[in-house]
Design a protein around this motif. Structure first.
Motif, PDB file in Angstrom:
ATOM      1  N   LYS A 243      -7.075  13.881  -0.994  1.00 33.87           N
ATOM      2  CA  LYS A 243      -7.041  12.741   0.250  1.00 33.87           C
ATOM      3  C   LYS A 243      -6.433  11.471  -0.193  1.00 33.87           C
ATOM      4  CE  LYS A 243     -11.306  14.468   2.420  1.00 33.87           C
ATOM      5  NZ  LYS A 243     -12.769  14.218   2.588  1.00 33.87           N
ATOM      6  N   THR A 244      -6.795  11.118  -1.470  1.00 33.09           N
ATOM      7  CA  THR A 244      -6.088   9.986  -1.954  1.00 33.09           C
ATOM      8  C   THR A 244      -4.632   9.947  -2.015  1.00 33.09           C
ATOM      9  OG1 THR A 244      -8.042   9.387  -3.193  1.00 33.09           O
ATOM     10  CG2 THR A 244      -6.287   8.165  -3.897  1.00 33.09           C
ATOM     11  N   SER A 245      -4.172  11.050  -2.634  1.00 29.31           N
ATOM     12  CA  SER A 245      -2.520  11.435  -2.705  1.00 29.31           C
ATOM     13  C   SER A 245      -2.028  11.220  -1.384  1.00 29.31           C
ATOM     14  CB  SER A 245      -2.249  12.372  -3.485  1.00 29.31           C
ATOM     15  OG  SER A 245      -2.746  13.605  -3.112  1.00 29.31           O
ATOM     16  N   TYR A 246      -2.623  11.989  -0.298  1.00 30.50           N
ATOM     17  CA  TYR A 246      -2.053  12.161   0.912  1.00 30.50           C
ATOM     18  C   TYR A 246      -1.920  10.631   1.623  1.00 30.50           C
ATOM     19  CZ  TYR A 246      -1.192  13.175   5.721  1.00 30.50           C
ATOM     20  OH  TYR A 246      -0.767  13.555   6.838  1.00 30.50           O
ATOM     21  N   PHE A 247      -3.089  10.022   1.401  1.00 23.96           N
ATOM     22  CA  PHE A 247      -3.280   8.341   1.894  1.00 23.96           C
ATOM     23  C   PHE A 247      -2.112   7.705   1.436  1.00 23.96           C
ATOM     24  CE2 PHE A 247      -4.684   4.029   1.659  1.00 23.96           C
ATOM     25  CZ  PHE A 247      -4.959   4.038   2.858  1.00 23.96           C
ATOM     26  N   ILE A 248      -1.552   7.702   0.092  1.00 22.79           N
ATOM     27  CA  ILE A 248      -0.823   7.001  -0.654  1.00 22.79           C
ATOM     28  C   ILE A 248       0.557   7.302   0.000  1.00 22.79           C
ATOM     29  CG2 ILE A 248       0.288   6.538  -2.824  1.00 22.79           C
ATOM     30  CD1 ILE A 248      -2.579   6.424  -3.922  1.00 22.79           C
ATOM     31  N   TYR A 249       0.769   8.740  -0.215  1.00 25.19           N
ATOM     32  CA  TYR A 249       2.038   9.278   0.364  1.00 25.19           C
ATOM     33  C   TYR A 249       2.456   8.846   1.956  1.00 25.19           C
ATOM     34  CZ  TYR A 249       5.081  12.882   2.345  1.00 25.19           C
ATOM     35  OH  TYR A 249       6.312  13.462   2.796  1.00 25.19           O
ATOM     36  N   ARG A 250       1.204   9.062   2.540  1.00 29.66           N
ATOM     37  CA  ARG A 250       1.679   8.705   4.225  1.00 29.66           C
ATOM     38  C   ARG A 250       1.963   7.177   4.228  1.00 29.66           C
ATOM     39  NH1 ARG A 250       3.494   9.730   8.321  1.00 29.66           N
ATOM     40  NH2 ARG A 250       2.707   9.124  10.294  1.00 29.66           N
ATOM     41  N   LYS A 251       1.049   6.331   3.414  1.00 26.50           N
ATOM     42  CA  LYS A 251       1.441   4.640   3.533  1.00 26.50           C
ATOM     43  C   LYS A 251       2.967   4.404   2.948  1.00 26.50           C
ATOM     44  CE  LYS A 251      -2.155   3.078   5.029  1.00 26.50           C
ATOM     45  NZ  LYS A 251      -2.162   2.692   6.394  1.00 26.50           N
ATOM     46  N   LEU A 252       3.195   5.293   1.736  1.00 25.74           N
ATOM     47  CA  LEU A 252       4.616   4.963   1.358  1.00 25.74           C
ATOM     48  C   LEU A 252       5.923   5.614   2.145  1.00 25.74           C
ATOM     49  CD1 LEU A 252       4.115   5.953  -2.437  1.00 25.74           C
ATOM     50  CD2 LEU A 252       4.961   3.640  -1.526  1.00 25.74           C
ATOM     51  N   GLN A 253       5.509   6.697   2.941  1.00 25.44           N
ATOM     52  CA  GLN A 253       6.383   7.107   3.996  1.00 25.44           C
ATOM     53  C   GLN A 253       6.482   6.217   5.125  1.00 25.44           C
ATOM     54  OE1 GLN A 253       4.842  10.774   5.977  1.00 25.44           O
ATOM     55  NE2 GLN A 253       6.872  11.361   6.418  1.00 25.44           N
ATOM     56  N   ILE A 254       5.501   5.639   5.803  1.00 24.01           N
ATOM     57  CA  ILE A 254       5.552   4.728   6.770  1.00 24.01           C
ATOM     58  C   ILE A 254       6.355   3.190   6.498  1.00 24.01           C
ATOM     59  CG2 ILE A 254       4.307   2.973   8.148  1.00 24.01           C
ATOM     60  CD1 ILE A 254       2.010   5.457   8.402  1.00 24.01           C
ATOM     61  N   TRP A 255       6.130   2.929   4.900  1.00 19.13           N
ATOM     62  CA  TRP A 255       6.612   1.692   4.592  1.00 19.13           C
ATOM     63  C   TRP A 255       8.374   1.894   4.391  1.00 19.13           C
ATOM     64  CZ3 TRP A 255       9.446   0.904  -0.169  1.00 19.13           C
ATOM     65  CH2 TRP A 255       9.707  -0.375  -0.363  1.00 19.13           C
ATOM     66  N   GLY A 256       8.707   3.140   3.719  1.00 16.05           N
ATOM     67  CA  GLY A 256       9.957   3.298   3.685  1.00 16.05           C
ATOM     68  C   GLY A 256      10.727   3.424   4.956  1.00 16.05           C
ATOM     69  N   ASN A 257      10.063   4.224   5.946  1.00 18.60           N
ATOM     70  CA  ASN A 257      10.648   4.362   7.222  1.00 18.60           C
ATOM     71  C   ASN A 257      10.904   2.959   8.012  1.00 18.60           C
ATOM     72  OD1 ASN A 257      11.476   5.474   9.793  1.00 18.60           O
ATOM     73  ND2 ASN A 257       9.674   5.496  10.523  1.00 18.60           N
ATOM     74  N   ASN A 258       9.993   1.987   8.015  1.00 21.08           N
ATOM     75  CA  ASN A 258      10.106   0.816   8.366  1.00 21.08           C
ATOM     76  C   ASN A 258      11.010   0.107   7.617  1.00 21.08           C
ATOM     77  OD1 ASN A 258       8.163   0.875  10.345  1.00 21.08           O
ATOM     78  ND2 ASN A 258       6.460   0.081   9.044  1.00 21.08           N
ATOM     79  N   ARG A 259      11.312   0.023   6.258  1.00 23.89           N
ATOM     80  CA  ARG A 259      12.446  -0.593   5.697  1.00 23.89           C
ATOM     81  C   ARG A 259      13.813  -0.109   6.079  1.00 23.89           C
ATOM     82  NH1 ARG A 259       8.343  -2.613   4.820  1.00 23.89           N
ATOM     83  NH2 ARG A 259       8.719  -3.762   6.558  1.00 23.89           N
ATOM     84  N   ILE A 260      13.954   1.360   6.461  1.00 20.41           N
ATOM     85  CA  ILE A 260      15.159   1.961   6.894  1.00 20.41           C
ATOM     86  C   ILE A 260      15.502   1.416   8.264  1.00 20.41           C
ATOM     87  CG2 ILE A 260      16.431   3.963   7.738  1.00 20.41           C
ATOM     88  CD1 ILE A 260      15.007   5.155   4.975  1.00 20.41           C
ATOM     89  N   GLN A 261      14.612   1.479   8.909  1.00 17.39           N
ATOM     90  CA  GLN A 261      14.671   1.231  10.553  1.00 17.39           C
ATOM     91  C   GLN A 261      14.970  -0.546  10.602  1.00 17.39           C
ATOM     92  OE1 GLN A 261      15.405   3.475  12.522  1.00 17.39           O
ATOM     93  NE2 GLN A 261      14.106   5.059  12.463  1.00 17.39           N
ATOM     94  N   GLU A 262      14.175  -1.184   9.941  1.00 17.59           N
ATOM     95  CA  GLU A 262      14.568  -2.938  10.190  1.00 17.59           C
ATOM     96  C   GLU A 262      16.017  -3.039   9.846  1.00 17.59           C
ATOM     97  OE1 GLU A 262      13.022  -4.989   5.933  1.00 17.59           O
ATOM     98  OE2 GLU A 262      11.780  -4.618   7.724  1.00 17.59           O
ATOM     99  N   ARG A 263      16.607  -2.361   8.661  1.00 14.18           N
ATOM    100  CA  ARG A 263      17.926  -2.687   8.479  1.00 14.18           C
ATOM    101  C   ARG A 263      18.918  -2.105   9.432  1.00 14.18           C
ATOM    102  NH1 ARG A 263      18.040  -6.567   6.617  1.00 14.18           N
ATOM    103  NH2 ARG A 263      16.134  -6.631   6.745  1.00 14.18           N
ATOM    104  N   ARG A 264      18.717  -0.970  10.031  1.00 15.38           N
ATOM    105  CA  ARG A 264      19.487  -0.445  11.319  1.00 15.38           C
ATOM    106  C   ARG A 264      19.197  -1.566  12.437  1.00 15.38           C
ATOM    107  NH1 ARG A 264      18.052   5.773  11.260  1.00 15.38           N
ATOM    108  NH2 ARG A 264      19.072   6.575   9.484  1.00 15.38           N
ATOM    109  N   ILE A 265      17.895  -1.783  12.810  1.00 13.21           N
ATOM    110  CA  ILE A 265      17.878  -2.852  13.593  1.00 13.21           C
ATOM    111  C   ILE A 265      18.542  -4.092  13.588  1.00 13.21           C
ATOM    112  CG2 ILE A 265      16.032  -4.124  15.333  1.00 13.21           C
ATOM    113  CD1 ILE A 265      13.947  -1.810  14.566  1.00 13.21           C
TER     114      ILE A 265
END
Length: 149
Positions: A35-57
């Motif tokens: 559960k902890t590793s999935y939580f950390i993975y999910r947060k890192l995935q959201i963070w990475g997606n937001n960084r990629i999208q903010e540069r595109r935007i």
């Protein structure tokens, strides 16, 4: 940098705990680790997606500004290049620091008229509210905020 600081804080906390309670037994369960590793993975995935999208935007907003304005506005291009994307309380939030009220009104007009279809292209299943201006109290600093409905 934030990730490094969080990991450093966790290491310091664990080392203090080990120093204060040297004879304590630790029981780790596979479900809690998963559960902890999935939580950390999910947060890192959201963070990475937001960084990629903010540069595109940011890049697209600067291109839209250059494409649809007759005279280039370098202050608006600089403000659009500093775009930040966040997830706040489960909703997406895009913040553009514009600093002045005149620049904020111009950016809000650009976002409402031209850029909402572009945001729908980058986030296909998200419906966006119109841009709103926010002023920090006691100082003249303005933000343009676009939120998910």
């Amino acid at each position: 940098m934030k990730t490094f600081l969080i990991i450093l804080f966790l290491v310091i906390c664990i080392s203090f705990w080990a120093f204060l309670y040297p004879n304590a037994k630790i029981t780790l369960k596979a479900t809690s680790i998963k559960k902890t590793s999935y939580f950390i993975y999910r947060k890192l995935q959201i963070w990475g997606n937001n960084r990629i999208q903010e540069r595109r935007i940011a890049k697209s907003l600067v291109e839209y500004d250059q494409l649809f304005s007759y005279a280039p506005n370098y202050d608006l291009e600089k403000a659009f290049s500093k775009t930040k994307a966040f997830n706040h309380k489960g909703k997406k939030l895009i913040i553009i620091p514009t600093r002045t009220q005149a620049l904020s009104k111009l950016a809000k007009e650009q976002l409402d008229n031209l850029s909402l279809p572009m945001l729908n292209e980058y986030y296909p299943n998200v419906h966006w509210n119109l841009a709103e201006l926010k002023k920090f109290p006691y100082i003249n600093y303005f933000l343009v905020i676009v939120t998910e409905k």
